[in-house]
Scaffold this motif. Structure first.
Motif, mmCIF file in Angstrom:
data_model
loop_
_atom_site.group_PDB
_atom_site.id
_atom_site.type_symbol
_atom_site.label_atom_id
_atom_site.label_comp_id
_atom_site.label_asym_id
_atom_site.label_seq_id
_atom_site.Cartn_x
_atom_site.Cartn_y
_atom_site.Cartn_z
ATOM 1 N N TYR A 268 3.189 1.586 9.716
ATOM 2 C CA TYR A 268 4.452 2.217 10.646
ATOM 3 C C TYR A 268 4.997 3.244 10.010
ATOM 4 C CZ TYR A 268 3.333 -2.287 12.878
ATOM 5 O OH TYR A 268 2.680 -3.206 13.481
ATOM 6 N N PRO A 269 5.513 4.348 10.892
ATOM 7 C CA PRO A 269 5.951 5.564 10.547
ATOM 8 C C PRO A 269 7.520 4.981 9.880
ATOM 9 C CG PRO A 269 6.084 5.398 12.869
ATOM 10 C CD PRO A 269 5.129 4.333 12.541
ATOM 11 N N THR A 270 8.170 5.605 8.746
ATOM 12 C CA THR A 270 9.505 5.443 8.395
ATOM 13 C C THR A 270 9.308 4.267 7.535
ATOM 14 O OG1 THR A 270 10.529 3.982 9.868
ATOM 15 C CG2 THR A 270 10.618 6.437 10.391
ATOM 16 N N VAL A 271 8.215 3.560 7.305
ATOM 17 C CA VAL A 271 8.130 2.374 6.413
ATOM 18 C C VAL A 271 7.559 2.816 4.994
ATOM 19 C CG1 VAL A 271 6.813 0.331 5.657
ATOM 20 C CG2 VAL A 271 7.861 0.653 7.921
ATOM 21 N N GLY A 272 8.240 2.702 3.876
ATOM 22 C CA GLY A 272 7.873 3.162 2.470
ATOM 23 C C GLY A 272 6.972 1.890 2.064
ATOM 24 N N TYR A 273 5.613 2.256 1.704
ATOM 25 C CA TYR A 273 4.782 1.286 1.297
ATOM 26 C C TYR A 273 4.404 1.322 -0.434
ATOM 27 C CZ TYR A 273 3.079 0.754 6.239
ATOM 28 O OH TYR A 273 3.517 0.176 7.834
ATOM 29 N N LEU A 274 3.790 0.203 -0.610
ATOM 30 C CA LEU A 274 3.272 0.452 -2.105
ATOM 31 C C LEU A 274 1.669 0.344 -1.930
ATOM 32 C CD1 LEU A 274 5.122 -2.075 -4.505
ATOM 33 C CD2 LEU A 274 5.488 0.344 -4.234
ATOM 34 N N ILE A 275 0.710 1.125 -2.294
ATOM 35 C CA ILE A 275 -0.570 1.069 -2.271
ATOM 36 C C ILE A 275 -1.108 1.174 -3.644
ATOM 37 C CG2 ILE A 275 -0.621 3.760 -2.372
ATOM 38 C CD1 ILE A 275 -3.037 3.646 -0.439
ATOM 39 N N GLU A 276 -2.187 0.196 -3.718
ATOM 40 C CA GLU A 276 -2.612 0.135 -5.048
ATOM 41 C C GLU A 276 -4.101 1.006 -5.076
ATOM 42 O OE1 GLU A 276 -4.205 -3.764 -7.669
ATOM 43 O OE2 GLU A 276 -5.241 -3.656 -5.858
#
Length: 226
Positions: free
Chosen positions: A207-215
């Motif tokens: 989703y736009p505007t969401v800050g994710y963590l990515i491995e």
């Protein structure tokens, strides 16, 4: 006098994407983004035109909501000078003195940043809201541009550049097989959602505007924009 001709132009990124000569046209938008509208009217006495810049926004990336507690956000496009630091972007949010933060790959944790830390697409930001209730933030965006972000093995904080929900395998296509999974923090429940796993359910939306963590399993370059 009486207008007898209408000429509408709808522009996105400076290009005309729709026109109409009807007085009250119906336009269907199929591509998310920010649109400018120009109307020219005519009669036997001459013509007159008016332009409304950035008048219509299509897609959920135009704004985001900050809830009580932790919030992980990202901007889907470059922002104007009025929003280009964390203190400007989160102006009016009662943080109770809790610093803004970004996720640091080397430290494998959120690290505090100063109020003048720049707001950039493709990067996750963290903000704490102390008081109850929601605050809606609607940034002003800068048109166009391609952005890149170097990601390292391990966890990284990212966002996607899109104005609408986008499948993970599309939003992260520039990473190839370099990523394993992404995590989204839900500010309403204050809990992490079930991860999106590459090759398993990576057709799920990010989703736009969401800050994710990515491995990441190897270093990679995230590319976004147009």
């Amino acid at each position: 006098g009486v207008v007898d001709e209408w000429n509408w132009q709808i522009l996105r990124e400076g290009k005309v994407v729709a026109t109409s000569v009807e007085q009250n046209p119906t336009i269907t938008f199929t591509v998310p983004g920010i649109y400018t509208v120009t109307l020219t009217v005519k009669n036997n006495g001459g013509s007159n035109s008016v332009t409304k810049d950035n008048y219509i926004t299509i897609g959920t990336g135009s704004q985001f909501t900050i809830e009580q507690g932790w919030n992980h956000v990202s901007v889907p496009m470059a922002v104007t000078d009025d929003y280009n630091t964390v203190s400007k972007l989160f102006k009016g949010i009662q943080t109770g003195g809790v610093p803004y933060a970004v996720f640091n790959n080397a430290a494998n944790e959120w690290v505090n940043v100063t109020d003048d830390y720049p707001v950039k697409p493709l990067e996750a930001l963290r903000v704490w809201k102390e008081d109850p209730g929601s605050v809606v933030i609607t940034p002003d965006y800068v048109k166009g541009g391609i952005f890149t972000r170097d990601l390292k093995v391990g966890w990284n904080g990212i966002g996607i550049m899109a104005m609408q929900p986008t499948p993970a395998n599309v939003a992260l296509a520039s990473l190839g097989d370099a990523w394993n999974k992404t995590l989204m923090f839900n500010p309403l429940t204050q809990r992490w959602e079930y991860p999106i796993i590459r090759g398993v359910d990576d057709d799920k939306f990010m989703y736009p505007t969401v800050g994710y963590l990515i491995e990441m399993n190897t270093d990679g370059k995230l590319i976004g924009g147009e």
